[in-house]
Design an enzyme around this catalytic site. Structure first.
Site, mmCIF file in Angstrom:
data_model
loop_
_atom_site.group_PDB
_atom_site.id
_atom_site.type_symbol
_atom_site.label_atom_id
_atom_site.label_comp_id
_atom_site.label_asym_id
_atom_site.label_seq_id
_atom_site.Cartn_x
_atom_site.Cartn_y
_atom_site.Cartn_z
ATOM 1 C CB CYS A 61 86.363 -19.444 9.343
ATOM 2 S SG CYS A 61 84.729 -18.801 9.791
ATOM 3 C CG HIS A 96 79.023 -9.149 12.498
ATOM 4 N ND1 HIS A 96 79.229 -9.506 13.810
ATOM 5 C CD2 HIS A 96 77.689 -8.922 12.373
ATOM 6 C CE1 HIS A 96 78.059 -9.496 14.451
ATOM 7 N NE2 HIS A 96 77.126 -9.150 13.599
ATOM 8 C CD GLU A 143 79.451 -17.404 19.027
ATOM 9 O OE1 GLU A 143 79.919 -18.274 19.779
ATOM 10 O OE2 GLU A 143 80.127 -16.797 18.181
ATOM 11 C CB THR A 202 82.929 -19.652 18.456
ATOM 12 O OG1 THR A 202 82.296 -18.665 17.630
ATOM 13 C CG2 THR A 202 81.919 -20.712 18.872
ATOM 14 C CB CYS A 209 85.807 -21.593 16.117
ATOM 15 S SG CYS A 209 86.343 -20.203 15.109
ATOM 16 C CB SER A 222 83.940 -8.541 12.834
ATOM 17 O OG SER A 222 84.693 -9.729 12.905
ATOM 18 C CB SER A 223 83.386 -10.847 18.251
ATOM 19 O OG SER A 223 84.111 -11.274 19.388
ATOM 20 C CG ASN A 224 86.609 -12.973 13.680
ATOM 21 O OD1 ASN A 224 87.556 -12.801 12.908
ATOM 22 N ND2 ASN A 224 85.350 -12.923 13.270
#
Length: 326
Positions: A22, A51, A137, A176, A206, A234-236
């Site tokens: 991103c 991450h 975060e 986010t 986001c 990695s959360s996302n």
């Protein structure tokens, strides 16, 4: 894997778009690379810049030194960079006390959440942060205000049981990189219980997190299996795997590299979805596709559900140096 009639079995590979880096991740990596060009090695980075092990190792090979705390950084005048996840206010304050030269690679969309927290507090609102305990975060966002000021809501159960700590109006903000659906359910409960709760003018989750989850939702039920390229911390990326499972994909796995593929997991499949978390470089996606080409007759179809053209400015110190550093 077994070949069929002397040929490899056919595999329809649905490649999500958008996927991978991103704008915030791209900016953070650029900050480290440009700092190395302008100031030379070493450049210190507090916490993983993003991450992803591949990204961290590639920057380490160029001269970046990764530390967890500022007390690991010598007073040698070299730059210190704060990661894309953001940091508590105490970190830049400590850097200033030590006269360190620091560059902030916090994603601007994370900085937006920081500003929201501060603004709510100034308006005497009690701040609820929807997020995951221990994530950098979340630590950074909670650290924008005095300890005990921001209250963490991780689950629907938390939202149902939360008791206000004061008679102030409540306000919610969020990490986010959360699941859009999970967050919506938490917000629904909070609004039912506290109709006057203040909320962000624009969603805190986001655009990249939202877009990548929507792409997975679109293809998940059409695939026998789905691979999310990304790191376990990695959360996302973890949310993408969860979204695929929720949308009906029978086997959704998170992989860092092609070497991590367990081929038994993919025996007999005829369709495969592939996406990548926001901190995973495209080279790792290509690596996984090539690995599948050695086991299947792969036909790749790119499924685009959104177009991204967002970019963020670099810190002024690096913008000034770009023309002279190449």
């Amino acid at each position: 894997m077994q070949e069929t009639n002397g040929t490899l079995p056919r595999l329809e590979l649905k490649l999500c778009a958008p996927r991978g880096f991103c704008a915030g991740v791209d900016r953070a990596i650029q900050i480290v690379e440009l700092a190395l060009l302008k100031y030379g090695a070493p450049v210190y980075v507090r916490h993983e810049i993003v991450h992803n092990k591949y990204v961290v190792e590639s920057l380490r090979n160029k001269g970046a030194v990764f530390v967890e705390e500022l007390n690991e950084v010598p007073d040698d005048g070299q730059p210190v960079i704060f990661s894309a996840h953001g940091v508590p206010k105490s970190i830049p304050a400590e850097a200033q006390r030590r006269n360190m030269f620091f560059l902030d690679a916090t994603c601007p969309l994370v900085s937006k959440v920081h500003k929201e927290a501060i603004l709510h507090d100034r308006r005497e609102r009690e701040v609820l942060l929807i997020g995951h305990a221990g994530h950098p975060e979340v630590i950074g966002t909670m650290g924008q205000l005095p300890e005990g000021t921001v209250h963490l809501i991780e689950t629907v159960a938390d939202a149902k049981s939360y008791q206000p700590h004061s008679d102030r109006q409540l306000a919610w903000i969020s990490q986010t990189t959360l699941s859009v659906d999970d967050t919506s359910e938490i917000v629904r409960v909070l609004k039912e219980r506290f109709p006057d709760i203040a909320q962000p003018h624009k969603d805190d989750i986001c655009y990249a997190t939202t877009n990548r989850q929507e792409a997975v939702k679109f293809i998940a039920s059409q695939c026998d299996a789905l691979i999310v390229v990304g790191a376990p911390n990695s959360s996302n990326s973890q949310r993408l795997r969860e979204v695929a499972e929720r949308e009906g994909c029978q086997k959704a796995v998170l992989l860092q590299r092609a070497a991590d593929i367990n081929w038994k997991d993919f025996e007999g499949i005829t369709s495969l979805g592939v996406t990548a978390g926001a901190s995973a470089p495209e080279i790792l996606v290509e690596e996984i596709i090539e690995a599948f080409r050695s086991h299947f007759d792969v036909v790749v179809e790119t499924i685009r559900t959104a177009t991204e053209d967002i970019s963020f400015n670099l810190p002024r110190e690096l913008r000034e140096g770009v023309s002279t550093t190449g």
